[in-house]
Design a protein around this motif. Structure first.
Motif, PDB file in Angstrom:
ATOM      1  N   GLU A  51      13.481   7.216  81.300  1.00  0.00           N
ATOM      2  CA  GLU A  51      13.666   6.435  80.187  1.00  0.00           C
ATOM      3  C   GLU A  51      13.247   5.229  79.990  1.00  0.00           C
TER       4      GLU A  51
ATOM      5  N   LYS B  54      14.284  -1.925  74.127  1.00  0.00           N
ATOM      6  CA  LYS B  54      14.934  -2.787  73.503  1.00  0.00           C
ATOM      7  C   LYS B  54      15.609  -3.654  74.477  1.00  0.00           C
ATOM      8  N   GLU B  55      15.838  -3.495  75.758  1.00  0.00           N
ATOM      9  CA  GLU B  55      16.261  -4.553  76.467  1.00  0.00           C
ATOM     10  C   GLU B  55      15.458  -4.635  77.939  1.00  0.00           C
TER      11      GLU B  55
ATOM     12  N   ASP C 273      14.580   4.516  83.968  1.00  0.00           N
ATOM     13  CA  ASP C 273      15.801   4.962  84.666  1.00  0.00           C
ATOM     14  C   ASP C 273      15.750   6.377  85.064  1.00  0.00           C
TER      15      ASP C 273
ATOM     16  N   THR D 203       9.443   6.643  75.429  1.00  0.00           N
ATOM     17  CA  THR D 203      10.678   6.596  75.910  1.00  0.00           C
ATOM     18  C   THR D 203      11.018   7.755  76.526  1.00  0.00           C
TER      19      THR D 203
ATOM     20  N   ASN E 185      13.734   1.573  78.290  1.00  0.00           N
ATOM     21  CA  ASN E 185      14.645   1.074  77.382  1.00  0.00           C
ATOM     22  C   ASN E 185      13.961  -0.223  76.890  1.00  0.00           C
TER      23      ASN E 185
END
Lengths: 408, 266
Positions: B150, B154-155, B146, B262, B152
Motif C-alpha cells: 500500500e 497522505k503521509e 508497506d 494505493t 500511504n
C-alpha cells in the motif's frame, strides 16, 4: 528544442489561491488536454461548483472533497522559449513537510497573498522557508483582488506588509502583481478592472524571471556516490557540484589529503576530456588511491572544510521536539554520520517571525534557528553560499528526515 | 546545459543513489517508451552493464510486438531478464472481461508482489512520470510501499536536496522513480537524440498508432499518421488530448487510478 527549464513553486497561506492560479494559467494557455478539461467540468459539477481550476492539481479524493491541497504536486507546460515545471505546495500548517519537499525542487517562487486577508501565519512561514532554501527569485501575487473591490489602496497596504517581511528576511523581490486567479485578472492578460496597475500580467513576468546558471567559475568539487568495479578499472562516480575538471588535472581527496591526477573522465560511449558543474560522471585516477561513497574529491584550491563542528541554520520538521545531545543522523552530499545539536541560538518562531524568548536548548515543531552541530565523524563541507550541494544537509531521526539546514 | 541533458543528469544521479543504497534492486520493464528510456539511462549509469534483474510482468495479454522487442533487446543488451506471470490467477480465468480493476490488480500488482517476495527485492526502479496522471504527480523519487504494497500518500516522507528516505522496515520495499520529472515530449525528444530503439506500435501504420501501450485488450490506438519520431514530436506539440486517454484503467470510474495505486499498482 533549445528551451530552457524553469522550476517555479507556488507558496502561501492556505486558501489564498495557489492551486487555482496554476489551474488558471494552464487553462488560459490552452495547456490542458481536451479530455482532461471535460473530466474537470464533470467532477466540478458533481461537487456543485463552477469550474474548479484547483482540481487540475488536487487529484486525491480527500483534496477534492475538502478543497485543500494535501501533498505537493507538479505540472508541466511550455511556452515558446521555456519548459515550466510548476510545483504546487500545500498551504496548510499540517503539511509544511510536503511544502518543503516541493519547494526544495524549485529555483523560483511565487508567494501568493489574499488581498482581503493580507499576510497570515503561513505567508510568513513560507517566506522564511524560501529564505532558508536559498530561493531568491520571488514573485509576489496579491490575489483575490476581485473580493477587495480591485482597490489600489488595499493593494498598496498588502504590498507594504510583505515588503517589511522580506526586508527582515533579506529576501529580494522585484515583482508584485495584483490579480484575481479566479476571474483571470492580470493572469495571462492585463486586467480591465485594475487600470491603475501598470506592471505586466503574471505570464509576462514569469517569462522574464532569470534562469539560474550552474556555478562553473569556482574550483571543482565532486562528492563520490559509488565505485564500480569494471573488468579493467575501478570507476568512481559522482556529480560535479561546482567548477570544471579535465583529464590530467590535479585532485585532492579531502578526507585522506591524498593528491593525484584524473586519469580519465568516464561517460558511457562518450570520449570526454572535461566535465562541468551539474554533470554526472565517473573518474579514474592516475595513482591507485582508495575512494568510496562519501569521499569528496576536489581541486587543490577548493575551499572545502573538514571538521566535526558545523554552524548552520536549520528548521525542525517533526512534531516531537529535539534536545541538544540527542542522537541524529546527518546526510550532507553523499556523506552520512551520527551527530547531535550542541547549542541552539537565535531560535525563531516561524509563524510570527519573532525571536523565541525561551532559550531552553530545544527545538519544537517548525522552530527555526541557528545551531552548532557536532558530528561523530568529520565531514567535508562548504558554506552554502560557496557551493549549494556541499553546503546543505538534512538530519534524520528514526530513519525519517526531520530537519534541513544550510551551512554558514 | 540544455534541458534534456539536465534531465538525463538528474535521472542518472537518482539511479546511482538508489543502487548505492540498495544492492537488492530490480527494474520493471514494460517494454513501453518510458521504461525503455529508463533502461537506456540505467545502461548509461552503469556503463552498459545492468547489474540487477530486469523484470517483465507478463499478463499474457501483451502485444506480440512487445514480446518480440523484449526478447531481441534482452539478448542484445545482455540483460538478466526475469519474466513473471501470475499463473494461478491466469488459470482461475482472471481477464479484462471479468473486471478491469481486478484484472490489473491480479495480473500486474499481485504478480509484482510475488516476484518481489520470491527474489527478496528491496527496491524497484519504475518508469512512471508526473505528467502522466494527477495521482502519479504526487509521487516522491524514492517512495515506500508497506508489506501489503500500500502507498500511504497522505503521509509521504520529506525528500529534498537529493536526500531521500532509504530505510525500509522488514517486508517493505521502495519504488524508485528516476524519470518522474520527464514529460511525454521529453521522452520522445530524448529517444530521438539518443536513437533509442522503440517497438513499432508507437508508429503509425498509416491511419493509427498507440500513444501509450500496455495490454492489447485495454489499449486503444489514436488516429495518427505519425510514422517517424519527428512526426510524433510534431503531433505532441499540437495535440489537445491527454497521453493516457487510450488507457482503460485511468478512467473507468472516478479515482480508479488512486485506488489501483494505493493497492500497489505502478
Amino acid at each position: 528544442m533549445n528551451r530552457t527549464k524553469v522550476s517555479l513553486v507556488m507558496v502561501g497561506h492556505v486558501d489564498h489561491g495557489k492551486s487555482t492560479l496554476i489551474g488558471r494559467i494552464l487553462a488560459d494557455t490552452d495547456s490542458v488536454a481536451k479530455d482532461k478539461m471535460e473530466e474537470l467540468r464533470k467532477v466540478s459539477k458533481n461537487t456543485g461548483n463552477e469550474l474548479e481550476y484547483a482540481f487540475l492539481l488536487d487529484h486525491l479524493r480527500e483534496e477534492r472533497e475538502q478543497g485543500i491541497t494535501i501533498d505537493t504536486t507538479q505540472t508541466f507546460f511550455q511556452t515558446e522559449n521555456r519548459e515550466y515545471q510548476i510545483i504546487d505546495a500545500p498551504g496548510h500548517v499540517e503539511f509544511v513537510k510536503n511544502m518543503i519537499t516541493g519547494t526544495a525542487q524549485a529555483n523560483s517562487a511565487v508567494l501568493i497573498v489574499d488581498a482581503v486577508e493580507g499576510v497570515m501565519q503561513q505567508t510568513k512561514r513560507h517566506a522564511y522557508i524560501l529564505s532558508l532554501l536559498g530561493i531568491q527569485d520571488i514573485i509576489v501575487a496579491v490575489n483575490k483582488m476581485d473580493k477587495a473591490g480591485y482597490s489600489e489602496e488595499r493593494y498598496i497596504e498588502v504590498v507594504k506588509e510583505i515588503k517589511e517581511i522580506f526586508e527582515q528576511l533579506r529576501l529580494s523581490c522585484k515583482y508584485f502583481i495584483p490579480m484575481s486567479a479566479l476571474k483571470g485578472d492580470n493572469v495571462c492578460k492585463a486586467s480591465e478592472n485594475m487600470k491603475w496597475y501598470k506592471g505586466g500580467d503574471f505570464l509576462t513576468i514569469m517569462e522574464s524571471i532569470e534562469v539560474k546558471q550552474e556555478k562553473r567559475e569556482c574550483p571543482f568539487i565532486v562528492p563520490i556516490q559509488d565505485v564500480y568495479k569494471m573488468e579493467d578499472k575501478r570507476i568512481a562516480v559522482g556529480r560535479v557540484e561546482c567548477g570544471e575538471l579535465h583529464t590530467g588535472c590535479e585532485i585532492r581527496v579531502v578526507q585522506t589529503e591524498q593528491i593525484t591526477q584524473v586519469q580519465s573522465i568516464e561517460k558511457y560511449l562518450e570520449k570526454r576530456s572535461e566535465a562541468a558543474a551539474g554533470e554526472c560522471i565517473g573518474i579514474t585516477t592516475k595513482d591507485a588511491i582508495f575512494l568510496e561513497r562519501g569521499s569528496v574529491v576536489c581541486d587543490k584550491e577548493a575551499d572545502v572544510q573538514y571538521d566535526n563542528v558545523i554552524n548552520a541554520n536549520i528548521i525542525w520538521l517533526e512534531r516531537e521536539n529535539v534536545q541538544c545531545s540527542q542522537r541524529l543522523i546527518m546526510r550532507c552530499s553523499t556523506q552520512e554520520t551520527a551527530c547531535a545539536l550542541e547549542e541552539v541560538y537565535h531560535k525563531i518562531n516561524t509563524e510570527q517571525l519573532t525571536e523565541a524568548d525561551d532559550n531552553d536548548q530545544k527545538m519544537n515543531y517548525l522552530d527555526a534557528g541557528r545551531v552548532r552541530i557536532r558530528t561523530k565523524n568529520k565531514l567535508a563541507f562548504t558554506r552554502f553560499t560557496d557551493c549549494e550541494n556541499t553546503g546543505r544537509f538534512v538530519l534524520l531521526r528514526n530513519n525519517s528526515i526531520c530537519a534541513n539546514g544550510i551551512i554558514l | 546545459m540544455d534541458y534534456l541533458t539536465e534531465l538525463e543528469n538528474e535521472s542518472i544521479y537518482l539511479i546511482r543513489e538508489a543502487y548505492a543504497q540498495f544492492r537488492d534492486i530490480g527494474m520493471l520493464w514494460s517494454i513501453g517508451k518510458d521504461s525503455t528510456t529508463l533502461l537506456w539511462l540505467i545502461r548509461k549509469a552503469f556503463y552498459g552493464r545492468v547489474p540487477f534483474p530486469v523484470i517483465h510482468l507478463d499478463t499474457g495479454y501483451k502485444f506480440k510486438e512487445i514480446y518480440d522487442f523484449r526478447d531481441r533487446y534482452a539478448k542484445e543488451w545482455g540483460l538478466n531478464l526475469l519474466v513473471y506471470r501470475n499463473e494461478k490467477a491466469i488459470q482461475n480465468g482472471i481477464s479484462p472481461k471479468t473486471g478491469k480493476l481486478e484484472c490489473c490488480t491480479e495480473l500486474k500488482t499481485n504478480a509484482l508482489k510475488q516476484v518481489v517476495a520470491q527474489n527478496n527485492i528491496k527496491a524497484l526502479y519504475l518508469g512512471i512520470r508526473r505528467d502522466e496522471h494527477g495521482v502519479r504527480a504526487k509521487e516522491r523519487f524514492f517512495s515506500v510501499r508497506d508489506s501489503d504494497f500500500e502507498w500511504n500518500y497522505k503521509e509521504q516522507s520529506v525528500e529534498m536536496w537529493d536526500q531521500h528516505k532509504t530505510n525500509a522496515e522488514e517486508n517493505e520495499h521502495f519504488r524508485i522513480h528516476p524519470i518522474l520529472s520527464w514529460t511525454e515530449r521529453d521522452i520522445w525528444n530524448y529517444i530521438k537524440r539518443e536513437n533509442i530503439p522503440m517497438t513499432k506500435l508507437y508508429f503509425s501504420n498509416g491511419s493509427c498508432r498507440y500513444r501509450s501501450i500496455g495490454c492489447e485488450t485495454c489499449c486503444s490506438p489514436i488516429a495518427s499518421t505519425a510514422d517517424t519520431i519527428d512526426k510524433i514530436i510534431e503531433e505532441l506539440e499540437n495535440t489537445n488530448v491527454s497521453e493516457r486517454s487510450g488507457r482503460a484503467q485511468d478512467k473507468e470510474a472516478d479515482y480508479m487510478m488512486e485506488k489501483l495505486r494505493t493497492l500497489g499498482y505502478m
